[in-house]
Motif scaffolding. Structure first.
Motif, short mmCIF file in Angstrom:
data_model
loop_
_atom_site.label_atom_id
_atom_site.label_comp_id
_atom_site.label_asym_id
_atom_site.label_seq_id
_atom_site.Cartn_x
_atom_site.Cartn_y
_atom_site.Cartn_z
N GLU A 244 -1.28 1.49 5.52
CA GLU A 244 -0.62 0.59 4.59
C GLU A 244 0.85 0.95 4.36
N HIS A 337 8.77 5.19 -5.42
CA HIS A 337 8.06 4.78 -6.63
C HIS A 337 8.78 3.62 -7.34
N ASP A 340 9.63 -2.06 -6.26
CA ASP A 340 8.66 -2.84 -7.04
C ASP A 340 7.58 -3.48 -6.18
N THR A 341 7.87 -3.74 -4.93
CA THR A 341 6.85 -4.38 -4.11
C THR A 341 5.95 -3.38 -3.40
N LYS A 343 3.07 -0.93 -3.22
CA LYS A 343 1.88 -0.77 -4.06
C LYS A 343 1.10 0.52 -3.79
N HIS A 344 1.50 1.29 -2.81
CA HIS A 344 0.63 2.38 -2.37
C HIS A 344 1.13 3.76 -2.84
N GLN A 345 1.42 3.81 -4.12
CA GLN A 345 2.01 5.04 -4.66
C GLN A 345 1.13 6.28 -4.45
#
Lengths: 365, 1008
Positions: A244, A337, A340-341, A343-345
């Motif tokens: 991802e 981090h 904003d787009t 998502k896989h932090q």
């Protein structure tokens, strides 16, 4: 006139640490006698070479008889043949399982098989470690590998309990087992500068963060009790999730955004800023590509070579200092981090945490 | 049905893989006692089986309980073929038959196979229930305690010392039976092990019966030996000293036992107070009527030609130099007179003691150290040897021939002792050396006079305590005083007045087989002194061979003796203790080895030096040569004096002793001479007073002697060595000990060896062994190698084998100069120490003869009371050993462990093992083979001790180590016999010592 038989047996087994080391190092009796003479034992104590020879033979015999027990150190504690005080037992085991970094560096990541064993001659010639000692070390690796392979639970703890080793040595063996199991490539010329201790550190990082066991018990249970080999194999699910991360380099907006965030943070803080800015996309592609390919066993093997080729070498050619690398990677990780787009932090942190510390460790001459 | 034996098989571990296919083993166990066998279930596919069997019960006679071992066999179950044996464990259950010893045997035993060695371990529980009053069963002697220790064991006191017990049993050796041709080596070895186990059980039972008959309850100084006579059979024989022992209560034991860590070199001194009770039994043993006069012994009576001459060992024969008896007596020692007023008294005493002692068949004692006051005078070493031809023992049930042989030897010893004016022999031992069909029987001991008061009074009465103080001779030098008549000396000796009491005569040199008495005053330190000798002989058969050996023996004894004397002088010492002379026979040579601890007894005169005399005084070259050697010898003596710290107090009134009328005796190589001789006057010796030793270097022998004298290297710095229990002059032992066994075999390839060449090789072999020990133990310095026990053998034509078992003990270097003066106050718990303070003081002040020491010790000991319950309980708890890990078992050839206190004797350990291999090369050659075998023997001894609940073995010895090898066939076989006393000992902690002291003082104060 010849000495036909000459033995000396103590009720408490007498073992000289110096001779033990010579034996472990694979010296023949005669070489050991010579080494001891040069070591000055005779000067300290008024004795002749005969006495030294007789003593060395006795000790060698004792060690040979003990060797069988050392193969399963737990036996040493409850066997009856030799009366050895506990602290001496610890010494015997620790020394028996100690290894030469130069030797282990040669076999690290190789399959612990008969084929490799045949190459020991060459390794011995190359490293200057005697063949006998090479064999012992190799057999130790194999033995520990074989035992822990069939065991559940944390790797380091298993090694420590079954072989009664110190924490440090158990961790080193865990690294060796881990490397052998995943067959990481370490022999390429580009990797030669990396020491065993660097690799051992990296292995520790991988074991602690990327394996199933690393995630913690709560997580394990939800995952169909996949506890087997939990420390030895990488977490497959995690590797899948790594795919991802590709978005970081495929999404052009994201890539640019990431770059500008990093550059803003870095500006004025390092002399290598221009090179960092220029290379950002390359480096980021490199690191993310490594992540996305880890589902292939082949690419797992090349993990370290990829790190060197895709990241360390470019940085080095641009003369980044270690501090530069640290600075760059820190901001590179943290900036993601803020995207904003993205998502896989969680996966990102799990990945970059290890990559960061591995690269720090490996970034030297 | 007097007994029920119960055994339970718990588990096994580390079993070998018996099934190659599965890499596992299907093990089960057979438990056999007598003719009854039980089996456990098969525990399939496990190398660590858990059987947890029921209790197997054997209902047996107690006679069988004593004779038979419990035999445990571990097997691998095989469905299709015969079950394979993994190995065996023999458990001697004798310790369970004694209420005071162990109550249960429980622990891990190595599973032993005579071909493969130790193969895993098995956990076993054994118990015995005895039903009836044992004394009613005369065939058994359950309850008689056996001790290998050659002194009164710690925490016991001797109520009575009954005397000598001996027994021997014979049998055919299974190895030489016809069946051996068809059975496997394993079966043959096991048959042998089992037979010997049975025989020693039977022997012990028979000795026990004799002890019961005498009214005793224990055997101390039990010495059992095997004679492997090959074709002619197997002899197991034992000697010991029957005693009635009484155990101190646990509390008082802790008070009366000396602290070995600090106690001076005695261990028999632990029970001074019972001296009064230590009485010879009135009910006198077996001997009917007066003893057979030894002269009347018909020397040709026994069927094999007896080569032991029944030569009367008269005073003349032993003193003359030409007339050497075939079985020479080595009577060294005190010459002398009982001074003026002591004379008649002594005669009186002797008469008194004769009444009791002479009724005994053999007034022999295997003890080597004694309670104070027991030993009155020591005459010197007596020994006898005899050469016999072996032939088949036809009727094993009546071993008369062997009995008669020993009887003869013992008679001779007795008569030698008599010739020395002594009525008893102490420190007595017997041994044999066999080569093919020739057997040398040897016996030796120390002639002595024992306290007549003990004998006369017979039983203890209260009044006797006071009488003891009238004893004419002070206790600390009395034993040195000559027991024989000054005017009728048994051999030439120079007498002088005792340097301590100045009242009675002492000899110039004293040789003994006993340990140094606790009360003896010693100047400086002692050291190991060895005489080594090889003599070639022609190969021969039968009688010719035996005659040749007989003819050589006296010369060997004589030369060994000369060597000892010279080496003693060279070290400026005047007495030997713990002397052990071994003569070993091979096909083409005889080996002689004498080991002893040399000391300077303060009571004896200073030894003269050694004077070298050339044969031709006129020859200038020769003179120079002689002078050079003389200088070397003088230097060596001076150096030794310094090394051993021999600085005897200077005595101004040296001339007090009147010159003793004595015919000058000459001997071949050396002579003692009392007047200054003309031709030697120019060789002025610094030490040479009136009594210098003269060595004439007129032949190669003498040159060789001198060389061997000077080649003996002193131990390196930090090391001491001795053949006795402890080293005279070292008192502050710390707790570090390391027992070891070493074996070395030399092959003499050179066929044209001369006596000299052989001697050199043999001497070097012994010296190199010692050097090896020092080197190996270098990390333990400062330490002393104690009880250095050398055994020589000639296993094959060109092989010389030396085996040594000894213990290295560490001591505190800072205090070794002298006995620490504050010891008496800090460790008042042990009265013996108080007493032992006196010899030093007395030696400094030779004029005072104070009987006080014994008074003090008696009074204080009289009143010591048992310690409070709480303390003894804490002792018990401290010996609960950690479960799981292996108990550390200490082993020592000595009767004590420094820094610890023995609180319980668990029984005798007497084990015999055979190991054989047909893959000698694979096991690392003979050295590898023997190395692992010795390690295995140690392991099995330790396991048995641990299973009895013990943590140490004292008085350990390896009696036999017979190695046969055939490298061409890749084969070897070895037999080892070991023995010792299993004990529980507890550490002396500072805590205990202080409470101990406080309590002791308290009770003494309260009582007085």
């Amino acid at each position: 006139m010849a000495v036909e038989l000459d033995v000396f047996v103590g009720n408490t087994t007498i073992m000289d640490e110096e001779v033990y080391q010579l034996w472990l190092d694979g010296y023949t009796v005669n070489d050991a006698v010579r080494a001891r003479m040069e070591g000055g034992v005779l000067d300290e104590f008024d004795a002749t070479a005969d006495v030294l020879l007789s003593d060395t033979m006795d000790q060698y015999r004792t060690f040979q008889m003990c060797e069988r027990l050392l193969h399963s150190p737990a036996k040493l504690a409850n066997q009856l043949l030799f009366q050895i005080p506990p602290h001496r037992q610890t010494m015997l085991i620790e020394r028996y399982y100690a290894f030469d970094d130069v030797f282990v560096r040669e076999v690290l990541g190789k399959k612990l098989s008969k084929g490799t064993k045949k190459d020991l001659d060459d390794i011995s010639a190359k490293t200057g470690v005697t063949l006998k000692s090479c064999r012992r070390q190799f057999d130790n690796f194999k033995r520990i590998f074989k035992v822990v392979e069939e065991l559940k639970g944390p790797l380091v703890e298993n090694i420590r309990q079954h072989f009664l080793l110190s924490d440090k040595l158990a961790r080193d063996y865990a690294a060796i087992v881990f490397f052998a199991n995943n067959r990481f490539e370490t022999g390429k010329k580009k990797l030669q500068y990396i020491t065993f201790q660097d690799f051992a550190f990296c292995a520790g990082q991988l074991i602690n963060n990327w394996t199933v066991g690393a995630v913690g018990e709560g997580l394990c249970k939800t995952k169909n009790n996949m506890v087997e080999d939990m420390d030895v194999d990488l977490d497959k699910e995690f590797l899948q999730e790594l795919k991802e991360l590709k978005v970081l380099i495929t999404d052009k907006d994201l890539l640019d955004q990431h770059k500008s965030l990093v550059c803003t943070a870095l500006r004025g803080k390092t002399k290598a800023f221009n090179e960092m800015e220029a290379n950002f996309k390359n480096l980021s592609r490199g690191l993310v590509n490594i992540a996305t390919k880890l589902t292939n066993t082949k690419d797992v093997r090349d993990f370290f070579i990829d790190l060197v080729e895709k990241f360390i070498e470019p940085c080095r050619s641009d003369r980044w200092t270690a501090a530069d690398v640290k600075l760059y990677l820190t901001h590179y990780t943290n900036s993601a981090h803020i995207l904003d787009t993205f998502k896989h932090q969680v996966v990102w942190d799990r990945y970059m945490g290890v990559i960061k510390s591995c690269i720090f460790k490996m970034y030297h001459d | 049905m007097p007994g029920k034996l119960k055994a339970k098989i718990v588990a096994g571990r580390h079993l070998p893989v018996m099934d190659r296919a599965s890499d596992l083993t299907d093990a089960f166990v057979e438990v056999k006692f007598g003719n009854t066998t039980f089996k456990t279930d098969v525990c399939p596919k496990s190398l660590n089986p858990q059987w947890n069997s029921e209790w197997f019960k054997f209902e047996v006679d107690d006679e069988d309980l004593q004779d038979e071992p419990l035999q445990i066999t571990v097997l691998d179950h095989d469905t299709y073929s015969a079950n394979d044996a993994i190995g065996k464990v023999y458990i001697d259950i004798d310790p369970l038959l004694c209420t005071e010893a162990a109550s249960i045997i429980s622990g891990w035993f190595p599973i032993y196979d005579t071909i493969h060695g130790i193969r895993g371990e098995i956990n076993v529980l054994v118990k015995v229930e005895l039903f009836n009053d044992l004394n009613r069963f005369r065939q058994s002697s359950c309850g008689v305690k056996f001790f290998c220790t050659t002194s009164i064991p710690y925490s016991y006191r001797a109520v009575m010392v009954h005397g000598f017990v001996e027994e021997l049993v014979v049998n055919e050796d299974p190895e030489y039976q016809w069946i051996d041709r068809i059975r496997t080596p394993r079966a043959s070895n096991e048959a042998r092990q089992r037979l010997i186990s049975l025989m020693s059980g039977e022997l012990q039972r028979k000795i026990g019966l004799k002890v019961l008959e005498m009214g005793g309850n224990a055997v101390v100084g039990y010495l059992q030996c095997f004679d492997l006579e090959g074709e002619s059979g197997l002899v197991v024989r034992a000697i010991g000293t029957a005693c009635t022992l009484e155990k101190f209560s646990s509390g008082s034991a802790s008070i009366t036992c000396p602290h070995p860590s600090t106690a001076p070199p005695s261990n028999a001194c632990n029970s001074p107070k019972d001296g009064k009770e230590l009485v010879f039994g009135e009910e006198l043993p077996l001997s009917s009527g007066p003893p057979t006069p030894f002269r009347a012994l018909p020397s040709s009576s026994s069927s094999p030609p007896p080569f032991s001459p029944s030569k009367p060992c008269s005073r003349q024969s032993s003193s003359s130099d030409t007339d050497l008896s075939l079985t020479p007596k080595t009577g060294m020692g005190s010459g002398g007179s009982a001074g003026k007023e002591a004379g008649p008294l002594k005669t009186l005493l002797r008469q008194q003691t004769q009444t009791t002692l002479e009724q005994r068949e053999f007034p022999f004692f295997t003890l080597t150290s004694f309670p104070p006051g027991f030993l009155v005078h020591v005459g010197g070493v007596v020994s006898a040897r005899s050469v016999k031809l072996l032939d088949r023992i036809h009727n094993p049930d009546e071993p008369e021939t062997r009995d008669a042989w020993w009887e003869e030897i013992r008679q001779e010893i007795k008569s030698h002792a008599k010739a020395l004016g002594c009525h008893a022999v102490v420190g007595y031992s017997e041994n044999t050396s066999i080569c093919e069909e020739v057997c040398i029987l040897s016996a030796s001991g120390t002639a002595a006079i024992l306290n007549p008061r003990y004998m006369r009074e017979g039983c203890l009465d209260v009044g006797s305590i006071d009488h003891r103080f009238d004893d004419p001779s002070p206790p600390n030098c009395g034993f040195c005083h000559i027991p024989y008549d000054e005017l009728n000396m048994p051999f030439p000796a120079q007498l002088a007045y005792c340097y301590q009491c100045r009242r009675q005569k002492v000899p110039d040199v004293l040789f003994t087989t006993i340990d140094l008495p606790a009360e003896a005053a010693v100047t400086g330190k002692g050291c190991l002194i060895q005489a080594r000798l090889c003599r070639l002989k022609k190969k021969a058969q039968g009688e010719v061979n035996a005659t040749a050996i007989s003819n050589l023996l006296p010369f060997m004894e004589y030369e060994l003796h000369t060597q000892l004397m010279n080496k003693l002088k060279l070290r400026s010492m005047n007495a030997l203790f713990g002397l052990h002379i071994q003569i070993s026979v091979g096909e083409n040579m005889l080996l002689g080895l004498a080991s002893a601890t040399g000391v300077y007894l303060t009571a004896l005169p200073a030894p003269g030096g050694i004077q070298i005399a050339g044969k031709t005084p006129g020859d200038l070259n020769n003179e120079q040569h002689v002078a050079a050697i003389q200088k070397r010898i003088n230097d060596a003596i001076a150096k030794n004096k310094e090394l051993y710290q021999i600085n005897p107090p200077e005595l101004t009134d040296e001339g007090v002793g009147s010159p003793i009328p004595e015919p000058r005796q000459r001997s071949r190589i050396f002579r003692s001479h009392s007047e200054s001789s003309d031709e030697l006057s120019e060789l002025d010796l610094s030490h040479g007073k009136k009594d210098a030793f003269v060595l004439e270097i007129d032949d190669t022998d003498a040159v060789e002697d001198i060389h061997s004298l000077l080649t003996d290297a002193p131990p390196p710095a930090g090391f001491h060595s001795c053949s006795t229990e402890t080293m005279p002059g070292i008192y502050n032992w710390t707790s570090g000990i390391q027992m070891f066994t070493s074996v070395r075999v030399l092959r003499l390839n050179n066929t044209n060896l001369t006596n000299q060449g052989l001697n050199k090789i043999f001497t070097d072999l012994c010296e190199n062994l010692l050097k090896s020990f020092y080197f190996k133990l270098r990390s333990t310095v400062p330490c002393c190698l104690c009880h250095l026990n050398f055994t020589v053998a000639v296993p094959e034509e060109e092989l010389v084998q030396v085996s040594v078992t000894a213990v290295a003990m560490t001591f505190d270097k800072d205090q070794n100069q002298e006995k620490p003066p504050e010891k008496a106050t800090t460790k008042g718990g042990s009265e013996t120490e108080d007493q032992l303070q006196f010899p030093l003081e007395l030696s400094a002040d030779s004029s005072s003869t104070s009987p006080q020491p014994s008074k003090i010790s008696v009074s204080s000991l009289e009143h010591c009371s048992p310690l409070p319950e709480g303390r003894s309980r804490s002792l018990c708890s401290s010996r609960s050993f950690g479960v799981g890990s292996v108990t550390m078992v200490k082993m020592t050839p000595l009767s004590f462990l420094p820094g610890t206190r023995i609180i319980k004797y668990l029984g005798i350990i007497n084990m015999f093992f055979i190991r054989e291999t047909t893959s000698l090369r694979e096991e690392g050659g003979v050295s590898g083979f023997l190395h692992s075998f010795i390690a295995e023997v140690f392991a099995m001894v330790r396991a048995h001790v641990a299973a009895l609940g013990g943590n140490a073995v004292v008085s350990y010895s390896m009696k036999d180590c017979v190695l046969m090898e055939n490298p061409n066939k890749n084969q070897a076989q070895c037999l080892i016999n070991v023995s010792g006393d299993a004990v529980i000992c507890v550490r002396e902690t500072d805590q205990e010592q202080t409470t101990n002291t406080g309590q002791t003082c308290g009770t003494i104060d309260g009582a007085t």
